[in-house]
Scaffold this motif. Structure first.
Motif, PDB file in Angstrom:
ATOM      1  N   UNK A   1       0.816  -1.108  -0.061  1.00 50.90           N
ATOM      2  CA  UNK A   1      -0.005   0.111   0.100  1.00 50.90           C
ATOM      3  C   UNK A   1       0.928   1.227  -0.182  1.00 50.90           C
ATOM      4  N   UNK A   2       1.977   1.274   0.838  1.00 48.79           N
ATOM      5  CA  UNK A   2       2.745   2.335   0.706  1.00 48.79           C
ATOM      6  C   UNK A   2       3.321   2.514  -0.502  1.00 48.79           C
ATOM      7  N   UNK A   3       4.004   1.526  -1.024  1.00 45.22           N
ATOM      8  CA  UNK A   3       4.644   1.498  -2.374  1.00 45.22           C
ATOM      9  C   UNK A   3       3.440   2.258  -3.407  1.00 45.22           C
ATOM     10  N   UNK A   4       2.368   1.578  -3.491  1.00 46.95           N
ATOM     11  CA  UNK A   4       1.510   2.002  -4.635  1.00 46.95           C
ATOM     12  C   UNK A   4       0.983   3.683  -4.252  1.00 46.95           C
ATOM     13  N   UNK A   5       0.906   3.869  -2.913  1.00 45.47           N
ATOM     14  CA  UNK A   5       0.621   5.409  -2.819  1.00 45.47           C
ATOM     15  C   UNK A   5       1.588   6.318  -3.025  1.00 45.47           C
ATOM     16  N   UNK A   6       2.780   5.740  -2.914  1.00 39.97           N
ATOM     17  CA  UNK A   6       4.151   6.652  -3.478  1.00 39.97           C
ATOM     18  C   UNK A   6       4.140   6.877  -4.777  1.00 39.97           C
ATOM     19  N   UNK A   7       3.851   5.735  -5.519  1.00 40.25           N
ATOM     20  CA  UNK A   7       3.965   5.781  -7.228  1.00 40.25           C
ATOM     21  C   UNK A   7       2.812   6.310  -7.625  1.00 40.25           C
ATOM     22  N   UNK A   8       1.805   6.630  -6.922  1.00 42.24           N
ATOM     23  CA  UNK A   8       0.503   7.155  -7.411  1.00 42.24           C
ATOM     24  C   UNK A   8       1.067   8.810  -7.271  1.00 42.24           C
ATOM     25  N   UNK A   9       1.486   9.260  -6.166  1.00 34.09           N
ATOM     26  CA  UNK A   9       1.906  10.311  -6.023  1.00 34.09           C
ATOM     27  C   UNK A   9       2.917  11.054  -7.008  1.00 34.09           C
ATOM     28  N   UNK A  10       3.692   9.936  -7.286  1.00 29.95           N
ATOM     29  CA  UNK A  10       4.840  10.376  -8.436  1.00 29.95           C
ATOM     30  C   UNK A  10       4.154  10.447  -9.369  1.00 29.95           C
ATOM     31  N   UNK A  11       3.223  10.001 -10.042  1.00 25.03           N
ATOM     32  CA  UNK A  11       2.536  10.001 -11.283  1.00 25.03           C
ATOM     33  C   UNK A  11       1.732  11.268 -11.316  1.00 25.03           C
TER      34      UNK A  11
ATOM     35  N   UNK B   1       3.935  14.152 -11.985  1.00 36.24           N
ATOM     36  CA  UNK B   1       4.253  14.144 -13.483  1.00 36.24           C
ATOM     37  C   UNK B   1       3.044  14.516 -14.208  1.00 36.24           C
ATOM     38  N   UNK B   2       1.908  14.324 -14.068  1.00 34.09           N
ATOM     39  CA  UNK B   2       0.840  14.679 -14.819  1.00 34.09           C
ATOM     40  C   UNK B   2       0.199  15.848 -14.493  1.00 34.09           C
ATOM     41  N   UNK B   3       0.134  16.365 -13.435  1.00 32.40           N
ATOM     42  CA  UNK B   3      -0.408  17.495 -12.863  1.00 32.40           C
ATOM     43  C   UNK B   3       0.322  18.812 -12.518  1.00 32.40           C
ATOM     44  N   UNK B   4       1.570  18.286 -12.008  1.00 29.02           N
ATOM     45  CA  UNK B   4       2.477  19.290 -11.654  1.00 29.02           C
ATOM     46  C   UNK B   4       2.087  20.486 -10.913  1.00 29.02           C
ATOM     47  N   UNK B   5       1.757  21.565 -11.632  1.00 30.41           N
ATOM     48  CA  UNK B   5       1.471  22.794 -10.821  1.00 30.41           C
ATOM     49  C   UNK B   5       0.013  22.795  -9.948  1.00 30.41           C
ATOM     50  N   UNK B   6      -0.866  21.837 -10.417  1.00 33.81           N
ATOM     51  CA  UNK B   6      -1.865  21.749  -9.592  1.00 33.81           C
ATOM     52  C   UNK B   6      -1.802  21.088  -8.230  1.00 33.81           C
TER      53      UNK B   6
ATOM     54  N   UNK C   1      13.364   5.086  -3.012  1.00 30.04           N
ATOM     55  CA  UNK C   1      13.652   5.709  -4.243  1.00 30.04           C
ATOM     56  C   UNK C   1      12.581   6.726  -4.597  1.00 30.04           C
ATOM     57  N   UNK C   2      11.179   6.324  -4.851  1.00 35.82           N
ATOM     58  CA  UNK C   2      10.307   7.135  -5.271  1.00 35.82           C
ATOM     59  C   UNK C   2      10.197   8.464  -4.382  1.00 35.82           C
ATOM     60  N   UNK C   3      10.419   8.348  -3.069  1.00 38.02           N
ATOM     61  CA  UNK C   3      10.399   9.580  -2.220  1.00 38.02           C
ATOM     62  C   UNK C   3      11.523  10.316  -2.562  1.00 38.02           C
ATOM     63  N   UNK C   4      12.716   9.740  -2.599  1.00 37.39           N
ATOM     64  CA  UNK C   4      13.884  10.620  -3.220  1.00 37.39           C
ATOM     65  C   UNK C   4      13.793  11.481  -4.536  1.00 37.39           C
ATOM     66  N   UNK C   5      13.005  10.749  -5.465  1.00 35.50           N
ATOM     67  CA  UNK C   5      12.960  11.241  -6.669  1.00 35.50           C
ATOM     68  C   UNK C   5      11.564  12.470  -6.528  1.00 35.50           C
ATOM     69  N   UNK C   6      10.645  12.199  -5.777  1.00 34.71           N
ATOM     70  CA  UNK C   6       9.726  13.159  -5.587  1.00 34.71           C
ATOM     71  C   UNK C   6       9.983  14.388  -5.074  1.00 34.71           C
ATOM     72  N   UNK C   7      10.702  14.234  -3.990  1.00 39.30           N
ATOM     73  CA  UNK C   7      10.946  15.622  -3.032  1.00 39.30           C
ATOM     74  C   UNK C   7      11.491  16.663  -3.871  1.00 39.30           C
TER      75      UNK C   7
END
Length: 110
Positions: free
Chosen positions: A47-57, A60-65, A91-97
């Motif tokens: 669940x944590x991994x899926x949540x992180x990947x969803x936030x990452x997406x 990427x998709x809506x950025x400024x919003x 990895x996802x957290x380090x990419x997203x921040x």
């Protein structure tokens, strides 16, 4: 996993019941300590991994919003950088921040 919690959980439930709850139990031999049972809640990890990947997406998709949510995202992702056993989450957290900080910077400069 705290050994006391793991031993209490495994004492009252058998292996099949634990699997149904998404908990995997492993026996690990440690030199000088002996064999230790380790329980991992795999469904929670997924669940944590899926949540992180969803936030990452979303990033990427809506950025400024995401600007109104950026401080909350940063607070939620920061502790995940030090998650010991979840490399994908780290990895996802380090990419997203930095991406979230860039989104905030761009919105502030606009």
């Amino acid at each position: 996993v705290q050994p006391a919690v793991a031993s209490d959980a495994t004492a009252s439930l058998d292996a099949q019941e634990l699997e149904e709850q998404g908990i995997s139990v492993f026996e690990v031999h440690h030199r000088g300590v002996g064999t230790v049972q380790v329980a991992v809640n795999t469904s929670e990890v997924q669940e944590k991994e899926l949540a992180c990947r969803t936030l990452m997406q979303y990033t990427l998709d809506v950025g400024p919003l995401l600007v109104p949510l950026a401080p909350d995202i940063l607070r939620a992702m920061e502790p995940l950088l030090s998650t010991r056993f979840l490399e994908d989450v780290r990895l996802v957290a380090s990419w997203m921040l930095p991406r979230v900080v860039e989104i905030m910077r761009d919105a502030w400069q606009a």
